[in-house]
Design a protein around this motif. Sequence first.
Motif, PDB file in Angstrom:
ATOM      1  N   ALA A   1       0.826  -1.210   0.000  1.00  0.00           N
ATOM      2  CA  ALA A   1       0.000   0.000   0.000  1.00  0.00           C
ATOM      3  C   ALA A   1       0.861   1.261   0.000  1.00  0.00           C
ATOM      4  CB  ALA A   1      -0.937   0.003   1.211  1.00  0.00           C
TER       5      ALA A   1
ATOM      6  N   MET B   1       1.379   2.584  -3.465  1.00  0.00           N
ATOM      7  CA  MET B   1       0.190   2.922  -4.249  1.00  0.00           C
ATOM      8  C   MET B   1      -0.269   4.346  -3.969  1.00  0.00           C
ATOM      9  SD  MET B   1      -1.969  -0.485  -3.420  1.00  0.00           S
ATOM     10  CE  MET B   1      -2.524  -1.326  -4.858  1.00  0.00           C
ATOM     11  N   ASP B   2      -0.969   4.898  -4.947  1.00  0.00           N
ATOM     12  CA  ASP B   2      -1.594   6.187  -4.689  1.00  0.00           C
ATOM     13  C   ASP B   2      -2.977   5.948  -4.086  1.00  0.00           C
ATOM     14  OD1 ASP B   2      -3.526   5.777  -6.744  1.00  0.00           O
ATOM     15  OD2 ASP B   2      -2.253   6.752  -8.229  1.00  0.00           O
ATOM     16  N   ARG B   3      -3.613   6.997  -3.656  1.00  0.00           N
ATOM     17  CA  ARG B   3      -4.896   6.905  -2.951  1.00  0.00           C
ATOM     18  C   ARG B   3      -5.971   6.195  -3.789  1.00  0.00           C
ATOM     19  NH1 ARG B   3      -7.561  11.142   0.992  1.00  0.00           N
ATOM     20  NH2 ARG B   3      -5.584  10.710   1.944  1.00  0.00           N
ATOM     21  N   GLU B   4      -6.033   6.496  -5.055  1.00  0.00           N
ATOM     22  CA  GLU B   4      -7.047   5.903  -5.936  1.00  0.00           C
ATOM     23  C   GLU B   4      -6.837   4.395  -6.070  1.00  0.00           C
ATOM     24  OE1 GLU B   4     -10.554   6.045  -7.747  1.00  0.00           O
ATOM     25  OE2 GLU B   4      -9.570   7.780  -6.858  1.00  0.00           O
ATOM     26  N   GLN B   5      -5.596   3.972  -6.189  1.00  0.00           N
ATOM     27  CA  GLN B   5      -5.311   2.537  -6.285  1.00  0.00           C
ATOM     28  C   GLN B   5      -5.729   1.817  -4.999  1.00  0.00           C
ATOM     29  OE1 GLN B   5      -1.141   3.145  -7.238  1.00  0.00           O
ATOM     30  NE2 GLN B   5      -1.418   2.122  -9.227  1.00  0.00           N
ATOM     31  N   ILE B   6      -5.462   2.438  -3.877  1.00  0.00           N
ATOM     32  CA  ILE B   6      -5.840   1.831  -2.601  1.00  0.00           C
ATOM     33  C   ILE B   6      -7.356   1.708  -2.500  1.00  0.00           C
ATOM     34  CG2 ILE B   6      -5.857   2.165  -0.090  1.00  0.00           C
ATOM     35  CD1 ILE B   6      -3.056   3.438  -0.409  1.00  0.00           C
ATOM     36  N   LYS B   7      -8.082   2.756  -2.917  1.00  0.00           N
ATOM     37  CA  LYS B   7      -9.553   2.701  -2.905  1.00  0.00           C
ATOM     38  C   LYS B   7     -10.055   1.559  -3.759  1.00  0.00           C
ATOM     39  CE  LYS B   7     -10.685   7.586  -2.206  1.00  0.00           C
ATOM     40  NZ  LYS B   7     -11.298   8.760  -2.847  1.00  0.00           N
ATOM     41  N   ASN B   8      -9.470   1.372  -4.941  1.00  0.00           N
ATOM     42  CA  ASN B   8      -9.891   0.300  -5.848  1.00  0.00           C
ATOM     43  C   ASN B   8      -9.642  -1.078  -5.247  1.00  0.00           C
ATOM     44  OD1 ASN B   8     -10.773   2.131  -7.780  1.00  0.00           O
ATOM     45  ND2 ASN B   8      -8.817   2.127  -8.874  1.00  0.00           N
ATOM     46  N   VAL B   9      -8.489  -1.255  -4.616  1.00  0.00           N
ATOM     47  CA  VAL B   9      -8.174  -2.543  -3.990  1.00  0.00           C
ATOM     48  C   VAL B   9      -9.144  -2.831  -2.848  1.00  0.00           C
ATOM     49  CG1 VAL B   9      -6.444  -3.782  -2.619  1.00  0.00           C
ATOM     50  CG2 VAL B   9      -5.740  -2.536  -4.674  1.00  0.00           C
TER      51      VAL B   9
ATOM     52  N   TYR C   1     -12.549  -3.769  -4.192  1.00  0.00           N
ATOM     53  CA  TYR C   1     -12.486  -5.137  -4.707  1.00  0.00           C
ATOM     54  C   TYR C   1     -12.569  -6.143  -3.553  1.00  0.00           C
ATOM     55  CZ  TYR C   1     -10.702  -9.337  -6.977  1.00  0.00           C
ATOM     56  OH  TYR C   1     -10.557 -10.618  -7.440  1.00  0.00           O
TER      57      TYR C   1
END
Length: 118
Positions: free
Chosen positions: A97, A100-108, A111
Amino acid sequence: MYLNDNLKYLRKMNNMKQEDVAEALGYKSYTTISKWEDGVSTPSIESLVKLSDIYDVSIDSMINTNLSENPDILNKWKKFLNNEDMFAMLVKLHDIARTMDREQIKNVLAYAINISND
């Protein structure tokens, strides 16, 4: 706030006397512990951190959750933190984490939530 009740509950659940807690925290007598449990005074932040370690429970839970009515919370956290595989996975996830950027973390997270609801 449930702090004073939780302090008494956690002490008893850990088969400790007020004297035992006082000694673990470096106090000379149990009087301070008694005052916390009676709601006369509250522990310092430093003491809360130590109590959190002694009882293996988060400060947030000690303050905001009635642990005597929600013993599952304690058991779930203890099982999770004592499970070496889960703890190792949590450390790995933390390391990933951080890249990752904030958007990637939100997506994970979205999911993961979808998977757990299936």
